[in-house]
Design a protein around this motif. Sequence first.
Motif, PDB file in Angstrom:
ATOM      1  N   THR A 154      37.006  40.846  44.846  1.00 48.99           N
ATOM      2  CA  THR A 154      38.429  41.321  45.435  1.00 48.99           C
ATOM      3  C   THR A 154      38.334  42.346  46.590  1.00 48.99           C
ATOM      4  N   ARG A 155      39.101  42.622  47.658  1.00 48.30           N
ATOM      5  CA  ARG A 155      39.095  43.740  48.234  1.00 48.30           C
ATOM      6  C   ARG A 155      39.310  44.917  47.546  1.00 48.30           C
ATOM      7  N   GLU A 158      35.759  46.287  46.564  1.00 54.25           N
ATOM      8  CA  GLU A 158      35.164  46.555  47.885  1.00 54.25           C
ATOM      9  C   GLU A 158      35.402  47.865  48.206  1.00 54.25           C
ATOM     10  N   VAL A 182      46.468  37.816  43.419  1.00 54.62           N
ATOM     11  CA  VAL A 182      45.358  37.602  42.435  1.00 54.62           C
ATOM     12  C   VAL A 182      45.093  39.012  41.821  1.00 54.62           C
ATOM     13  N   ALA A 184      43.273  42.395  40.810  1.00 56.12           N
ATOM     14  CA  ALA A 184      42.291  43.026  41.550  1.00 56.12           C
ATOM     15  C   ALA A 184      41.723  43.962  40.496  1.00 56.12           C
ATOM     16  N   GLU A 197      46.764  41.789  44.484  1.00 58.18           N
ATOM     17  CA  GLU A 197      46.462  41.640  45.981  1.00 58.18           C
ATOM     18  C   GLU A 197      46.521  40.240  46.555  1.00 58.18           C
ATOM     19  N   ARG A 198      46.889  40.013  47.773  1.00 59.42           N
ATOM     20  CA  ARG A 198      47.055  38.851  48.331  1.00 59.42           C
ATOM     21  C   ARG A 198      45.715  38.688  49.304  1.00 59.42           C
ATOM     22  N   PRO A 199      44.962  37.662  48.858  1.00 61.00           N
ATOM     23  CA  PRO A 199      43.630  37.527  49.616  1.00 61.00           C
ATOM     24  C   PRO A 199      44.080  37.097  50.996  1.00 61.00           C
ATOM     25  N   GLY A 200      43.341  37.536  52.109  1.00 62.22           N
ATOM     26  CA  GLY A 200      43.446  37.171  53.288  1.00 62.22           C
ATOM     27  C   GLY A 200      43.003  38.305  54.204  1.00 62.22           C
TER      28      GLY A 200
END
Length: 232
Positions: A154-155, A158, A182, A184, A197-200
Amino acid sequence: MSGRPLIGVSTYLEAGVRWGSWELDAALLPSGYHRLVQQAGGIAALLPPDAPELAAEAVARLDGLLIAGGPDVDPARYGAERDPRTGPPAPERDAWELALVGAALEARVPLLGVCRGMQLLNVALGGTLVQHLDGHAGTPGAFGRHPVAPVPGTRYAELVPEVTSVPTFHHQAVDRLGAGLVVAARAVSDGTVEAVERPGPDLVLGVQWHPEMGTDLRLLHALVHASALTRA
């Protein structure tokens, strides 16, 4: 366009607030929020509850948005019966902040939700909430702490790759995830969802804890950095 990004931060609306010899209705916010934005390199603009139809106009003037913590979201907003342990509703704030979240998502303005803010993000995207759980709040008027673990890939992972001890005070949590979100991060002790979070490419992140009560600037640096790109 140069300059520090402008980060809007939602506020409380409280009746009969006393300071000095005055007792008046007030829009207010704990100072940790604006100080964290400032320390991370942004300019904080407080957003008191307003007419929901003005949310898109407000967001259009911002580079980023932070939805602050606060009272329980009205269960009617996610189609649930009220649990006796759910706090009193804050209808003006619910309506305004849900409109802000929707406008930020539509305009692709970087968004960070804190505690209630994460829950509102989930509800805005069609998710639901657990109305009561134990073990995630401190004593009245004091924050607790517990460790949260990032979900690999996930962001959030990171940004914060290690298990961290976070300031926390909540008795509700995400249940069914909203569309496109999703998990996180999760609480180490019981697996409670602690970040979504929302991926993208856009920063859309919610955390269940209170970064404004700590010293870790990584989440706010991410918001300010993403907001600076929006400004540019």
